[in-house]
Design a protein around this motif. Structure first.
Motif, PDB file in Angstrom:
ATOM      1  N   LEU A  25       0.635  -1.208   0.156  1.00 19.09           N
ATOM      2  CA  LEU A  25      -0.158  -0.031   0.107  1.00 19.09           C
ATOM      3  C   LEU A  25       0.827   1.386  -0.307  1.00 19.09           C
ATOM      4  O   LEU A  25       1.626   1.285   0.722  1.00 19.09           O
ATOM      5  CB  LEU A  25      -0.984  -0.110   1.426  1.00 19.09           C
ATOM      6  N   ASN A  26       1.365   1.987  -1.466  1.00 21.69           N
ATOM      7  CA  ASN A  26       1.840   3.284  -0.868  1.00 21.69           C
ATOM      8  C   ASN A  26       0.749   3.998  -0.995  1.00 21.69           C
ATOM      9  O   ASN A  26       0.005   4.986  -1.486  1.00 21.69           O
ATOM     10  CB  ASN A  26       2.331   3.469  -2.579  1.00 21.69           C
ATOM     11  N   VAL A  27       1.088   5.380   0.295  1.00 24.28           N
ATOM     12  CA  VAL A  27       0.514   5.878   0.823  1.00 24.28           C
ATOM     13  C   VAL A  27       1.215   7.361   1.037  1.00 24.28           C
ATOM     14  O   VAL A  27       2.419   7.460   0.758  1.00 24.28           O
ATOM     15  CB  VAL A  27       0.511   5.744   2.167  1.00 24.28           C
ATOM     16  N   ASN A  28       0.593   8.371   0.095  1.00 28.54           N
ATOM     17  CA  ASN A  28       1.343   9.317   0.548  1.00 28.54           C
ATOM     18  C   ASN A  28       0.822  10.443   0.830  1.00 28.54           C
ATOM     19  O   ASN A  28      -0.847  10.661   0.652  1.00 28.54           O
ATOM     20  CB  ASN A  28       0.842  10.530  -1.760  1.00 28.54           C
ATOM     21  N   ILE A  29       1.135  11.790   1.533  1.00 27.89           N
ATOM     22  CA  ILE A  29       0.008  12.541   2.394  1.00 27.89           C
ATOM     23  C   ILE A  29       0.868  13.427   2.390  1.00 27.89           C
ATOM     24  O   ILE A  29       1.878  14.438   2.196  1.00 27.89           O
ATOM     25  CB  ILE A  29       0.948  12.396   4.040  1.00 27.89           C
ATOM     26  N   PRO A  30      -0.559  14.440   1.915  1.00 26.55           N
ATOM     27  CA  PRO A  30      -0.422  16.184   0.721  1.00 26.55           C
ATOM     28  C   PRO A  30       0.280  16.889   2.135  1.00 26.55           C
ATOM     29  O   PRO A  30       0.090  16.286   3.540  1.00 26.55           O
ATOM     30  CB  PRO A  30      -2.386  16.522   1.071  1.00 26.55           C
ATOM     31  N   ASP A  31       1.262  17.699   1.495  1.00 25.02           N
ATOM     32  CA  ASP A  31       1.776  18.813   1.867  1.00 25.02           C
ATOM     33  C   ASP A  31       0.839  20.087   2.908  1.00 25.02           C
ATOM     34  O   ASP A  31       0.886  21.051   2.054  1.00 25.02           O
ATOM     35  CB  ASP A  31       2.425  19.715   1.342  1.00 25.02           C
ATOM     36  N   VAL A  32       0.662  19.759   3.826  1.00 25.27           N
ATOM     37  CA  VAL A  32      -0.629  21.245   4.100  1.00 25.27           C
ATOM     38  C   VAL A  32       0.312  21.568   6.372  1.00 25.27           C
ATOM     39  O   VAL A  32       0.992  20.785   6.352  1.00 25.27           O
ATOM     40  CB  VAL A  32      -1.653  20.235   5.018  1.00 25.27           C
ATOM     41  N   ASN A  33       0.105  23.158   6.197  1.00 25.59           N
ATOM     42  CA  ASN A  33       0.405  23.415   7.294  1.00 25.59           C
ATOM     43  C   ASN A  33      -1.061  23.020   8.609  1.00 25.59           C
ATOM     44  O   ASN A  33      -0.269  22.725   9.657  1.00 25.59           O
ATOM     45  CB  ASN A  33      -0.306  24.820   7.507  1.00 25.59           C
ATOM     46  N   HIS A  34      -1.969  22.414   8.149  1.00 29.33           N
ATOM     47  CA  HIS A  34      -2.643  21.790   9.797  1.00 29.33           C
ATOM     48  C   HIS A  34      -3.754  20.326   9.379  1.00 29.33           C
ATOM     49  O   HIS A  34      -4.020  20.769   7.658  1.00 29.33           O
ATOM     50  CB  HIS A  34      -3.293  22.949  10.123  1.00 29.33           C
ATOM     51  N   ALA A  35      -4.068  20.059  10.309  1.00 36.29           N
ATOM     52  CA  ALA A  35      -4.565  18.417   9.522  1.00 36.29           C
ATOM     53  C   ALA A  35      -6.228  18.469   9.378  1.00 36.29           C
ATOM     54  O   ALA A  35      -6.313  18.263   8.124  1.00 36.29           O
ATOM     55  CB  ALA A  35      -4.647  17.863  11.306  1.00 36.29           C
ATOM     56  N   ASP A  36      -6.407  19.839   9.827  1.00 39.19           N
ATOM     57  CA  ASP A  36      -7.794  19.900   8.649  1.00 39.19           C
ATOM     58  C   ASP A  36      -7.697  20.525   7.650  1.00 39.19           C
ATOM     59  O   ASP A  36      -8.836  20.788   7.183  1.00 39.19           O
ATOM     60  CB  ASP A  36      -8.909  21.301  10.397  1.00 39.19           C
ATOM     61  N   GLU A  37      -6.634  20.731   7.030  1.00 40.46           N
ATOM     62  CA  GLU A  37      -6.719  21.201   5.588  1.00 40.46           C
ATOM     63  C   GLU A  37      -6.405  19.677   5.134  1.00 40.46           C
ATOM     64  O   GLU A  37      -7.021  19.649   3.476  1.00 40.46           O
ATOM     65  CB  GLU A  37      -5.292  21.674   5.433  1.00 40.46           C
ATOM     66  N   ILE A  38      -6.746  18.884   4.898  1.00 42.77           N
ATOM     67  CA  ILE A  38      -7.080  17.525   4.302  1.00 42.77           C
ATOM     68  C   ILE A  38      -8.097  17.426   4.502  1.00 42.77           C
ATOM     69  O   ILE A  38      -8.824  17.010   5.409  1.00 42.77           O
ATOM     70  CB  ILE A  38      -6.309  16.598   5.481  1.00 42.77           C
ATOM     71  N   LYS A  39      -8.605  17.124   3.124  1.00 43.22           N
ATOM     72  CA  LYS A  39      -9.841  16.638   3.172  1.00 43.22           C
ATOM     73  C   LYS A  39     -10.929  15.456   3.318  1.00 43.22           C
ATOM     74  O   LYS A  39     -12.042  15.007   3.496  1.00 43.22           O
ATOM     75  CB  LYS A  39     -10.253  17.820   1.197  1.00 43.22           C
ATOM     76  N   GLY A  40      -9.560  14.148   3.371  1.00 36.43           N
ATOM     77  CA  GLY A  40     -10.308  12.828   3.328  1.00 36.43           C
ATOM     78  C   GLY A  40      -9.119  11.798   2.474  1.00 36.43           C
ATOM     79  O   GLY A  40      -7.827  12.210   2.867  1.00 36.43           O
ATOM     80  N   ARG A  41      -9.394  10.832   2.667  1.00 39.29           N
ATOM     81  CA  ARG A  41      -8.304   9.571   2.274  1.00 39.29           C
ATOM     82  C   ARG A  41      -9.575   9.174   0.532  1.00 39.29           C
ATOM     83  O   ARG A  41     -10.624   9.265   0.536  1.00 39.29           O
ATOM     84  CB  ARG A  41      -8.452   8.580   3.095  1.00 39.29           C
ATOM     85  N   LYS A  42      -8.828   8.918  -0.372  1.00 39.20           N
ATOM     86  CA  LYS A  42      -8.721   8.649  -1.452  1.00 39.20           C
ATOM     87  C   LYS A  42      -8.151   7.221  -1.791  1.00 39.20           C
ATOM     88  O   LYS A  42      -7.094   7.408  -1.634  1.00 39.20           O
ATOM     89  CB  LYS A  42      -8.582   9.225  -2.816  1.00 39.20           C
TER      90      LYS A  42
END
Length: 270
Positions: A169-186
Motif C-alpha cells: 500500500l503506497n501512501v502519500n500525505i499532502p503537504d499542508v500546514n494543519h491537519a484540518d486542511e486534509i480533505k479526506g482519503r482516496k
C-alpha cells in the motif's frame, strides 16, 4: 502490534523519527534503517559487499546498506525470532507518486517485506516538509505521522492489507500546514506523468561534464467533473488526489503477469 520500520532518507531523518514516535503509541516498534541517505535504490540488495550494523543510543539499528538490505537483514537475522505484524517505511521526504515507486528505496523496502509475507505500507510526505524558506519542519512530519496512525487505528486498513498478498500500500500525505486542511482519503491508482527534465547537464568546478538525474514531473491536471457526476464517482490517480488535498492510498500489486498479456503473446508464432 509489532512494527518494523525503515526508510531511504537515513536513520537520522526526521520522517523516520516522527513515524517511530507516532507508531509507538499503538504498538511496539523496531527501527532498522540505512546509515546514510539511499534515495533511488529501489529494492537493490548488497550481495557483493558485507553489511555492518551499529546500534544508536536511541536503540535504532543503522546499516551500511540499502533500504531493502535493512528489511532483509532484520527479517532473516537481526530479528529472525520476532514475528512482525507490519512493515511500514518512511516517512519519505517527498512524494512517491506514479512511476516513482519503481525507483523509491522507501517503496523498495516495503516490497522486500511483502516478498517474505509481511504486510507492508510505504509512506511519503508530498513536498517533504520543505516549506517556510525551504527548511524541513519536524512538525510537518509529525502531522503526517499522526495521519498514518489515524489511518491504522480508525480504519480496517491493516486487516485489508493482510488479505492482499504481494501488495504494497503506497501512501502519500499532502503537504499542508494543519491537519484540518486534509480533505479526506482516496483509494487511487498510480498515475503516470512525463518527467519534465530527466537529465541536468552541468560543468563541474574542474571543467568536467556532470549529470544530475531528475524525476521532477510535468504539471498535473485534475479530472473534469460534470454536473451529474458526484465527487465520489471520480477515479483519481495518486498525484491528482494529493493535489486536491486528499491522502492517497494506492494498492500496488507485485509479481503480476496479466492474463491478457499471456493470451496475446502465446498467440504469436515463436
Amino acid at each position: 502490534m509489532k512494527f518494523l520500520i525503515s526508510n531511504d532518507d537515513g536513520v537520522y531523518a526526521p520522517g523516520l523519527l516522527a513515524l517511530y514516535q507516532a507508531l509507538s503509541t499503538i504498538g511496539d516498534v523496531v527501527v532498522v534503517a540505512p546509515n546514510s541517505e539511499q534515495s533511488g535504490y529501489a529494492s537493490a540488495l548488497s550481495v557483493t559487499t558485507p553489511l555492518h550494523t551499529h546500534e544508536l543510543p536511541s536503540g535504532f539499528i543503522a546499516v551500511n546498506g540499502s533500504p531493502a538490505d535493512c528489511i532483509y537483514l532484520a527479517l532473516h537475522e537481526l530479528y529472525r525470532h520476532t514475528r512482525f505484524d507490519y512493515v511500514i517505511t518512511g516517512i519519505n521526504s517527498g512524494a512517491n507518486l506514479g512511476q516513482d515507486v519503481m525507483f523509491s528505496g522507501t517503496f523498495g523496502a516495503a516490497l522486500t517485506a511483502q516478498l517474505f509475507g509481511v504486510p507492508a505500507i510505504a509512506t511519503s510526505l508530498v513536498g517533504g516538509g520543505a516549506k517556510r524558506g525551504g527548511q524541513e519542519q519536524v512538525s510537518d512530519y509529525q502531522l503526517a505521522a499522526n495521519e498514518i496512525v489515524k489511518l491504522l487505528a480508525e480504519t480496517s486498513l491493516l486487516d485489508a492489507c493482510k488479505n492482499l498478498p504481494y501488495h504494497v500500500l503506497n501512501v502519500n500525505i499532502p503537504d499542508v500546514n494543519h491537519a484540518d486542511e486534509i480533505k479526506g482519503r482516496k483509494i487511487t491508482s498510480l498515475g503516470h506523468r512525463q518527467v519534465a527534465r530527466p537529465v541536468h547537464h552541468v560543468i563541474d568546478p574542474r571543467g568536467r561534464d556532470a549529470y544530475w538525474l531528475s524525476l521532477r514531473k510535468c504539471k498535473h491536471e485534475l479530472p473534469e467533473k460534470t454536473e451529474d457526476m458526484p465527487s465520489s464517482a471520480i477515479q483519481l490517480t495518486d498525484d491528482q488526489a494529493v493535489a486536491a488535498g486528499y491522502i492517497s492510498l494506492s494498492p500496488v500489486r507485485l509479481h503480476h503477469t496479466p492474463a491478457a498479456a499471456l493470451d496475446s503473446l502465446s498467440a504469436l508464432a515463436l
